[in-house]
Design an enzyme around this catalytic site. Structure first.
Site, PDB file in Angstrom:
ATOM      1  N   LYS A 101       0.873  -1.176   0.000  1.00 23.47           N
ATOM      2  CA  LYS A 101       0.000   0.000   0.000  1.00 23.47           C
ATOM      3  C   LYS A 101       0.909   1.225   0.000  1.00 23.47           C
ATOM      4  O   LYS A 101       1.557   1.521   1.004  1.00 23.47           O
ATOM      5  CB  LYS A 101      -0.911   0.010   1.227  1.00 23.47           C
ATOM      6  N   GLY A 162      -8.792   8.744   9.160  1.00 17.86           N
ATOM      7  CA  GLY A 162      -9.194   8.809  10.561  1.00 17.86           C
ATOM      8  C   GLY A 162     -10.263   9.844  10.873  1.00 17.86           C
ATOM      9  O   GLY A 162     -10.619  10.039  12.040  1.00 17.86           O
ATOM     10  N   ALA A 188      -9.774   5.187   3.432  1.00 19.60           N
ATOM     11  CA  ALA A 188      -9.811   6.316   4.368  1.00 19.60           C
ATOM     12  C   ALA A 188     -11.096   7.119   4.310  1.00 19.60           C
ATOM     13  O   ALA A 188     -11.628   7.400   3.245  1.00 19.60           O
ATOM     14  CB  ALA A 188      -8.637   7.264   4.172  1.00 19.60           C
ATOM     15  N   GLY A 189     -11.576   7.469   5.491  1.00 23.41           N
ATOM     16  CA  GLY A 189     -12.702   8.379   5.618  1.00 23.41           C
ATOM     17  C   GLY A 189     -13.983   7.766   6.138  1.00 23.41           C
ATOM     18  O   GLY A 189     -14.868   8.472   6.615  1.00 23.41           O
ATOM     19  N   ASN A 210      -9.626   1.232   8.878  1.00 23.78           N
ATOM     20  CA  ASN A 210      -8.884   0.991  10.117  1.00 23.78           C
ATOM     21  C   ASN A 210      -9.528   1.750  11.276  1.00 23.78           C
ATOM     22  O   ASN A 210     -10.141   1.156  12.157  1.00 23.78           O
ATOM     23  CB  ASN A 210      -7.415   1.383   9.958  1.00 23.78           C
TER      24      ASN A 210
END
Lengths: 259, 74
Positions: A101, A162, A188-189, A210
């Site tokens: 990644k 995050g 993300a988001g 995550n």
């Protein structure tokens, strides 16, 4: 009934379309429990200096078995092409394969990617035989260029890392998806399960989560919620949703009403 | 191949000064630190050193050594 569909990525076939991170958990036991509950088969990790003073300490891979999961090392924290490339080379040498990644961060506060640097690093890594999954702005042109240079997927952000803000620009994602020559994975988001379902309903091929799982009050329960949301969103996308209309259309027949 | 420097000498290990007291082979450093070979990767002066080269690779004064492993991340 539509049969469940496989996820083709970098020449491999996966059943789960959810990729999960391993950061921000309380301990390795919680990490393992959440990863299991998520049903993910691909798991991201970071590359960092070993603890020289106490090398006997437990390692993440004692809990996330690389034989069972595809480990996806990231280049989080890298601000230059050189550091990102070095990190990928180290990750490959550590023996978890050649899928990486790629992130080259351009700004500390927003953690938005440095797009030109990401393109440059991707070019080097593709040439060196890596299966590159780049984290990138939801910029259709950047995504197109990354796909054309041989990246295994593109991973546009939905909102800052995050932030839990959800899909802030579904229209850009739609354009990216329309033009896509490689799998599109939203990275993300995502905040809640509805965001995950929304991304999949748009037609995204996968989702990387995550913070929304690790930061939840009950990470293991949230991992399962995200698994179900990704499955529901994918199935809804394939089932084909109805169009939107301003006025009502009755669901019950108009004939046969009592008088 | 440069000539072998005789220990003791200093290297930089993960950003900190570190003394190589006797055996200058990279494999000896890994062994002394009790690191698990299968879980780590090493670069010297910004170049990755393949595991197959650890036995023969000699450290030199001032070498900048990075030893990494995987940690939680997203």
């Amino acid at each position: 009934m539509i049969e469940d569909d496989a996820f083709q990525l970098a020449g491999r076939t996966f059943r789960s379309r959810l990729i999960v991170g391993t950061g921000k958990y309380r301990d390795f036991a919680e990490t393992r429990a959440a990863v299991e509950a998520s049903g993910a088969e691909i798991v991201t990790v970071a590359v960092r200096r070993v603890n020289i003073t106490d090398a006997t300490r437990e390692n993440l891979l004692d809990y996330i078995d690389p034989k069972r999961y595809q480990i996806l090392p990231n280049t989080a924290g890298c601000f230059t092409v050189e550091d990102a490339v070095r990190t990928c080379r180290l990750a490959r040498e550590a023996g978890v394969g050649d899928m990486v990644k790629l992130e080259v961060i351009g700004d500390q506060q927003t953690l938005f990617p440095d797009v030109p640097a990401t393109l440059e690093a991707a070019k080097i890594l593709v040439k060196e035989g890596f299966k590159v999954l780049p984290y990138i702005t939801d910029d259709p042109v950047a995504c197109l260029k990354l796909a054309e240079m041989g990246c295994a997927a593109v991973m546009p952000l939905a909102a800052p890392i995050g932030s839990g803000m959800g899909i802030r620009n579904p229209y850009n994602l739609r354009i990216i998806l329309e033009q896509a020559k490689v799998p599109v994975i939203v990275d993300a988001g995502v905040g809640g399960a509805a965001d995950a379902a929304e991304a999949m309903e748009l037609g995204c091929d996968g989702l990387l989560i995550n913070s929304a799982i690790a930061g939840a009050r009950d990470p293991v329960a949230m991992a399962r919620a995200m698994k179900l949301a990704v499955e529901a969103g994918r199935l809804a996308y394939r089932a084909g949703r109805i169009g939107m209309k301003l006025y009502a259309t009755a669901s019950s027949p108009l004939n046969g009403l009592i008088r | 191949m440069s000539t072998q420097a005789l220990p003791p000498f200093q290297i930089e290990l993960n950003g900190e000064p570190h003394t190589i007291a006797d055996d200058a082979r990279l494999s000896a450093l890994v062994q002394r630190l009790k690191l698990r070979k299968g879980r780590i990767a090493i670069e010297i002066n910004r170049a990755v050193i393949a595991k197959s080269e650890w036995e023969s690779r000699l450290l030199h004064p001032g070498d900048r050594v990075e030893i990494v492993n995987f940690v939680g991340g997203g």
